[in-house]
Scaffold this motif. Sequence first.
Motif, PDB file in Angstrom:
ATOM      1  N   UNK A 111       1.922  30.865  -8.839  1.00 44.75           N
ATOM      2  CA  UNK A 111       1.251  29.576  -8.691  1.00 44.75           C
ATOM      3  C   UNK A 111      -0.036  29.776  -7.907  1.00 44.75           C
ATOM      4  N   UNK A 112      -1.054  28.998  -8.257  1.00 40.77           N
ATOM      5  CA  UNK A 112      -2.352  29.068  -7.589  1.00 40.77           C
ATOM      6  C   UNK A 112      -2.673  27.704  -7.001  1.00 40.77           C
ATOM      7  N   UNK A 113      -2.947  27.662  -5.691  1.00 38.01           N
ATOM      8  CA  UNK A 113      -3.337  26.423  -5.029  1.00 38.01           C
ATOM      9  C   UNK A 113      -4.621  26.678  -4.242  1.00 38.01           C
ATOM     10  N   UNK A 114      -5.327  25.609  -3.963  1.00 35.71           N
ATOM     11  CA  UNK A 114      -6.559  25.732  -3.194  1.00 35.71           C
ATOM     12  C   UNK A 114      -7.315  24.428  -3.214  1.00 35.71           C
ATOM     13  N   UNK A 115      -8.368  24.319  -2.408  1.00 36.85           N
ATOM     14  CA  UNK A 115      -9.155  23.091  -2.352  1.00 36.85           C
ATOM     15  C   UNK A 115      -9.769  22.756  -3.702  1.00 36.85           C
ATOM     16  N   UNK A 116     -10.079  21.503  -3.901  1.00 35.64           N
ATOM     17  CA  UNK A 116     -10.731  21.087  -5.135  1.00 35.64           C
ATOM     18  C   UNK A 116     -12.059  21.828  -5.307  1.00 35.64           C
ATOM     19  N   UNK A 169      12.201  33.761 -20.198  1.00 38.58           N
ATOM     20  CA  UNK A 169      11.275  34.314 -19.197  1.00 38.58           C
ATOM     21  C   UNK A 169       9.905  34.630 -19.789  1.00 38.58           C
ATOM     22  N   UNK A 170       8.870  34.219 -19.072  1.00 40.57           N
ATOM     23  CA  UNK A 170       7.485  34.490 -19.422  1.00 40.57           C
ATOM     24  C   UNK A 170       6.730  34.860 -18.147  1.00 40.57           C
ATOM     25  N   UNK A 171       5.611  35.522 -18.327  1.00 39.43           N
ATOM     26  CA  UNK A 171       4.691  35.737 -17.214  1.00 39.43           C
ATOM     27  C   UNK A 171       3.846  34.478 -17.097  1.00 39.43           C
ATOM     28  N   UNK A 172       3.935  33.789 -15.968  1.00 42.36           N
ATOM     29  CA  UNK A 172       3.327  32.461 -15.837  1.00 42.36           C
ATOM     30  C   UNK A 172       2.257  32.456 -14.749  1.00 42.36           C
ATOM     31  N   UNK A 173       1.084  31.900 -15.101  1.00 48.26           N
ATOM     32  CA  UNK A 173       0.049  31.571 -14.122  1.00 48.26           C
ATOM     33  C   UNK A 173      -0.047  30.058 -14.094  1.00 48.26           C
ATOM     34  N   UNK A 174       0.360  29.453 -12.983  1.00 50.03           N
ATOM     35  CA  UNK A 174       0.526  28.008 -12.883  1.00 50.03           C
ATOM     36  C   UNK A 174      -0.482  27.451 -11.884  1.00 50.03           C
ATOM     37  N   UNK A 175      -1.414  26.644 -12.380  1.00 51.60           N
ATOM     38  CA  UNK A 175      -2.431  26.033 -11.530  1.00 51.60           C
ATOM     39  C   UNK A 175      -1.934  24.664 -11.063  1.00 51.60           C
ATOM     40  N   UNK A 176      -2.036  24.382  -9.767  1.00 50.71           N
ATOM     41  CA  UNK A 176      -1.561  23.103  -9.262  1.00 50.71           C
ATOM     42  C   UNK A 176      -2.322  22.700  -8.002  1.00 50.71           C
ATOM     43  N   UNK A 177      -2.372  21.390  -7.769  1.00 52.22           N
ATOM     44  CA  UNK A 177      -2.883  20.862  -6.503  1.00 52.22           C
ATOM     45  C   UNK A 177      -1.744  20.555  -5.540  1.00 52.22           C
ATOM     46  N   UNK A 178      -0.500  20.665  -6.015  1.00 54.76           N
ATOM     47  CA  UNK A 178       0.660  20.306  -5.201  1.00 54.76           C
ATOM     48  C   UNK A 178       1.223  21.538  -4.503  1.00 54.76           C
TER      49      UNK A 178
END
Length: 272
Positions: free
Chosen positions: A39-44, A188-197
């Motif tokens: 998962x990837x999080x960070x400022x807008x 199962x998959x390799x997942x790149x998940x973008x989120x603001x949460x």
Amino acid sequence: MAAFVEFKDVSHTYVTDQGKQVPALKNVNFSIEKNQFIAVVGPSGCGKSTLLRLLSGLIPASEGDVSAFGHQITEPRDDIGIVFQKPTLLPWLSILDNVLFPLKHKFNFVGDKDRKRAEELIKMVGLQDFLSQRPDELSGGMQQRIGIARALLLDPDILIMDEPFSALDALTREEMGFELQRIWQEKPKTVLFITHSISEAVLLADKVLVMSERPGTIAEEMNIELPRPRNIDTIQHPVFADYTARIRKYIYKPQSNAVEKPSAKTVLKTVA
């Protein structure tokens, strides 16, 4: 052993119509193992969606290399699937035909084996009783499930998810988080998940990449050592709270670490 996905010294700069350069990413380095959920999080505005576009092959990196399966990504590939913020289903097609659409669009042909796989995927996301329904007859959460099933139709090795639950209400979003975890464990998959949460990232991921402000770089790679399957009890666990608190320090305070704790005024402003 080579990484399944790798960003090596990746920087990216956009150029506006007026010729102004806008740096989005700077010196990004990370790797993803096969079937790992990241998962990837960070400022807008920190470049999260740029990571998605680079890995999907929609844009090339200005500097550095983006690779998957040991090969540089230079164009979109069938073995990399994307789930967007909104499922963008075709309103005149049935749910089954919406899931089959990528195959029909690519090959102009859908066989019995393809239909069977589509039906299996729709069953996996719990909507086998809605095969003939139209998208506007389903709730937002149900439509997003169909979007996930459609992305899985070509059986991609890598699944990129761009804030897929951001348009949902809080209760549905939480439910979809648990549902996605179930689907990922079943297929199962390799997942790149973008989120603001932040809580969503910790709930779902094996590792959370915390990004800095623009131009974005990786401020921390945080391994999430919580047992699976994760559930409501996971969210209430003190270790879960510790992870979310660590991430918030990067997002809600200056990167300089000059202030250990935000002031009450800053907290109120953030909450507002």
